[in-house]
Design an enzyme around this catalytic site. Sequence first.
Site, PDB file in Angstrom:
ATOM      1  N   GLU A 191     -29.747  22.122  -5.095  1.00 56.88           N
ATOM      2  CA  GLU A 191     -30.461  23.338  -5.761  1.00 56.88           C
ATOM      3  C   GLU A 191     -31.623  23.371  -6.316  1.00 56.88           C
ATOM      4  O   GLU A 191     -31.717  24.670  -7.137  1.00 56.88           O
ATOM      5  CB  GLU A 191     -29.696  24.443  -6.389  1.00 56.88           C
ATOM      6  CG  GLU A 191     -28.932  23.662  -7.757  1.00 56.88           C
ATOM      7  CD  GLU A 191     -28.078  22.498  -7.630  1.00 56.88           C
ATOM      8  OE1 GLU A 191     -27.559  22.109  -7.037  1.00 56.88           O
ATOM      9  OE2 GLU A 191     -27.077  22.510  -9.213  1.00 56.88           O
ATOM     10  N   GLU A 200     -26.478  27.345  -2.654  1.00 52.96           N
ATOM     11  CA  GLU A 200     -27.626  26.340  -2.902  1.00 52.96           C
ATOM     12  C   GLU A 200     -27.958  27.692  -4.133  1.00 52.96           C
ATOM     13  O   GLU A 200     -28.705  27.537  -5.397  1.00 52.96           O
ATOM     14  CB  GLU A 200     -28.653  25.579  -1.965  1.00 52.96           C
ATOM     15  CG  GLU A 200     -27.832  24.331  -1.803  1.00 52.96           C
ATOM     16  CD  GLU A 200     -26.810  23.708  -2.744  1.00 52.96           C
ATOM     17  OE1 GLU A 200     -27.553  23.559  -3.729  1.00 52.96           O
ATOM     18  OE2 GLU A 200     -26.084  23.298  -2.343  1.00 52.96           O
TER      19      GLU A 200
HETATM   20  N1  B3K Z   1     -25.814  19.970  -6.785  1.00 49.40           N
HETATM   21  C1  B3K Z   1     -26.275  19.267  -5.653  1.00 49.40           C
HETATM   22  C2  B3K Z   1     -25.053  17.849  -6.096  1.00 49.40           C
HETATM   23  C3  B3K Z   1     -25.720  17.407  -6.781  1.00 49.40           C
HETATM   24  C4  B3K Z   1     -24.486  15.780  -6.174  1.00 49.40           C
HETATM   25  C5  B3K Z   1     -25.582  14.496  -6.882  1.00 49.40           C
HETATM   26  N2  B3K Z   1     -24.833  13.664  -7.388  1.00 49.40           N
HETATM   27  C6  B3K Z   1     -25.376  20.190  -4.523  1.00 49.40           C
HETATM   28  C7  B3K Z   1     -24.081  21.257  -5.027  1.00 49.40           C
HETATM   29  O1  B3K Z   1     -23.810  20.985  -5.864  1.00 49.40           O
HETATM   30  O2  B3K Z   1     -24.901  21.823  -4.735  1.00 49.40           O
HETATM   31 ZN    ZN Z   2     -23.591  22.865  -6.061  1.00 48.05          ZN
END
Ligand code: B3K
Ligand code: ZN
Length: 870
Positions: free
Chosen positions: A266, A300
């Site tokens: 995101e 996202e």
């Molecule tokens: N925030 C990211 C995930 C990141 C993972 C890092 N190991 C995607 C999500 O959850 O939207």
């Molecule tokens: Zn997320």
Amino acid sequence: MRTDTAPTPTLLKNYKPPNFKIDSVYLDFDLSQKKTRVKSKMQITRVAAGDLELDGEEINLVSVTVNDKVLSRSNYRLTQNKLILTKLPDQFTLEIENTVDPSANSTLMGLYVSGGRFCTQCEAEGFRRITYYLDRPDAMSVFTVRIEAPKKSYPYLLANGNMIESGDASSTRHYAVWHDPFPKPAYLFALVAGEFDILEDSFTTMSGRHIPLTIYVDPGDAGRAEYAMDALKRSMKWDEEAFGREYDLDRFMIVAVRDFNFGAMENKGLNIFNSSLLLADAKTATDMNFERIESVVAHEYFHNWTGNRITCRDWFQLCLKEGFTVFRDQEFSADQRGAAVQRIKDVRALRGRQFPEDNGPLAHPVRPKEYLKIDNFYTATIYEKGAEVIRVLKTYLGAEKFRQGSDQYFIDRDGTASTIEEFLESFETATGEDLSQFMRWYEQAGTPRLTVTEDRSLTTPTAAHKITFAQKTPPTPGQAGKAPVVLPIKWQLISDDGPVNEPQMTVLTTAEDTVSLPRQTVETTLSVLQDFSAPVILEIERSTQDQLRLMGQDPNAFNRWEAGQALARRLLGNMTKSITTGRTPKADRALLGYCNALRSTLTSTEFDNQFKALCLTLPSHTDILQSAKQSDPLAIEHALNWLSRAVGEHLQSDLLTTYHALESDAPFRPDADSAGRRALRNRCLALLASAKSPVAATLATEQYKTADNMTDEISALVSLTRLGGQRVKHVMDDFYNRWKAKPLVIDKWFSVQSMRHHAGGIDAIRALTEHADYARNNPNRVRSLVGGFAHGNVELFHKLDGSGYRFFTEQVMDMDTRNPSVAARLLGVFEVGRKLDKTRQALIQDELAKVIASKPSKNVLEIAQKMKTG
Ligand code: B3K
Ligand code: ZN
């Protein structure tokens, strides 16, 4: 990185804010695949006494300058992962110059190269692989980024925020400057450079702002991004209506990359997606792919408020953004595709992934208290249970108060790095409720057991009808005692003529509580935990008659489906026991009742096709494994096959009629109704194939040849592999030859190959790792083959000679040398170990010992140690 000494965990209780604040940062990138030069200029203010400790990994430091004075080597300390500056003034400018090698970055964290393009992944701790920085979510700063690169190879230069300048740097080089006005932590930083095709559109926000939207994809793929673009516009609208959230920057961009550690990211204004979760068209993507794309694009995008505008104070608070955002994407999908089917799918996923975690060696609270590698905590517990906890909050408060609470949270915490306590505090402020007990959902690991008993006292006509609800959460590793949680329980009494009362809500906050009702004059069955109103394991005594009554009469669609699943689970449990003791399961009255109830659902006009398809889907292997003790996984697999065959045989003519009735000549559409039609039709085909119906092979072959979409094509392919025989090799070769130019379809080919029966045993799977199209560096391909094998090939993975486990471990250890976070996630498959028979448990323990002895990465070590007993 290899670990020689025992690594020390990070503890929530040791949280301390940084001593300095980075007010603004200017980053200057001179991109080159082998040696990228990074210059960073930061305006810094002291907020507490002490040193400035910047994080950094695999960085070549060139120079450090404080207030225009270059520091000599003796003026700073450099350890393996830190740059430490002492005796700093209260306000200063810090400049750092360093280089990195993106072409050698196989971890896919930080700045790396995918398909000849530059891209980044910084969550959770990837930014420290780009330059020295306060790489922690509570260090929020305003970023300006200049990127310079050769024009020809990198026509697009992208970063977060709005582009404020661009132009030529020389006759062959160009540059762009991006400014993001919203302070953000480094994990949301993104940079992309390369050649792309673009798909453009726009969205007008609720206050009338015109936002250009652009999706960047591989040349030739723009048409395959249309569905994602449509999903994006629907998400932007939905977030305005459902949560009052408007988009804030002047533009929004999404980039698709083929080498990516997980689904998508995101980054502020510049989301980066695994191409498997962005690209789709009828010919190459299944309905499930379309559905996932819709939900991940939404997820996202929704992070822009829940994650970016309000971020996490520290990584222990990860569920603050992930649980809430998953909840928001689930609600979005429910609105787009139907609440009941969405709930069923979400609960299936919860039971398939989160329950095994919560009831196994990797169990941890939704807000953990310690970690070795935060990458290991992007788990089903933090995401899916985190979302369930938000759903419990909404069910408990009611929709109106829930919205007041979330509005309050956006007011209270906008622009900050926040905590779970602060999140709940906003809900308390807005609603006047005391949520102190609610906090236990975040602190206690383990799935609560909800035991429900009824005293119907039919023999004492004057006595009340009593329902007793009792809760208990079993101990989990490192957490022995548990206290009662807030459990909203939705229930209703159902007779053979339908419900006898309106749905009721009992909120259980103590270990046990009893509800008294007037005596019922008719025989009833309690439909409890309607809509799965809390993430618990329900323990209730029910006769076959009770389950059949709910399957036929429960007005709550979720529980009608659930009654079928519960009955199937019982049948499968009994069959597994018979098979384990060498007996052949027998058709009995319960099985007949189950099949007849499924027939009523299949032929009813009351339900939509997607719901019918879900009712005709048996519980998963994991589901059965979880409800049993020390099972032989092969016996469960045989029981599943046996029951599928029995259902297919009993319903044969209805399945065939439905299959033909659902044929359609209409052009492909990805909407929920059309997808539901295909889902039910393909379920009918799969059951006919399980029953080895004489028509199944002809139908599947014909469908394979004539399908105009991937859902029908791959369903036919899978049915043909199940039917076995000479045709399998032929059809697998045919599929490969037709699709070899499309990597996302070849991923599917690898996963069908990894899950099917192979006469050659494990050697056939090993041979696939030598296939010209197998790519050890590409997480999608590794997940398709190695992950597909471990999750979906019960026969070979769990082979008693240990060859399946051995092959799997070798692959994980090999991956660990390049990409520890993907390797560690794969290794988690062994978490089911303790549910297996003693022989297999011992085989898995041997593999884990081997992994630990190999001095693996911290990521893999943490997972292996937790699963290793003794
Ligand atoms: N925030 C990211 C995930 C990141 C993972 C890092 N190991 C995607 C999500 O959850 O939207
Ligand atoms: Zn997320």
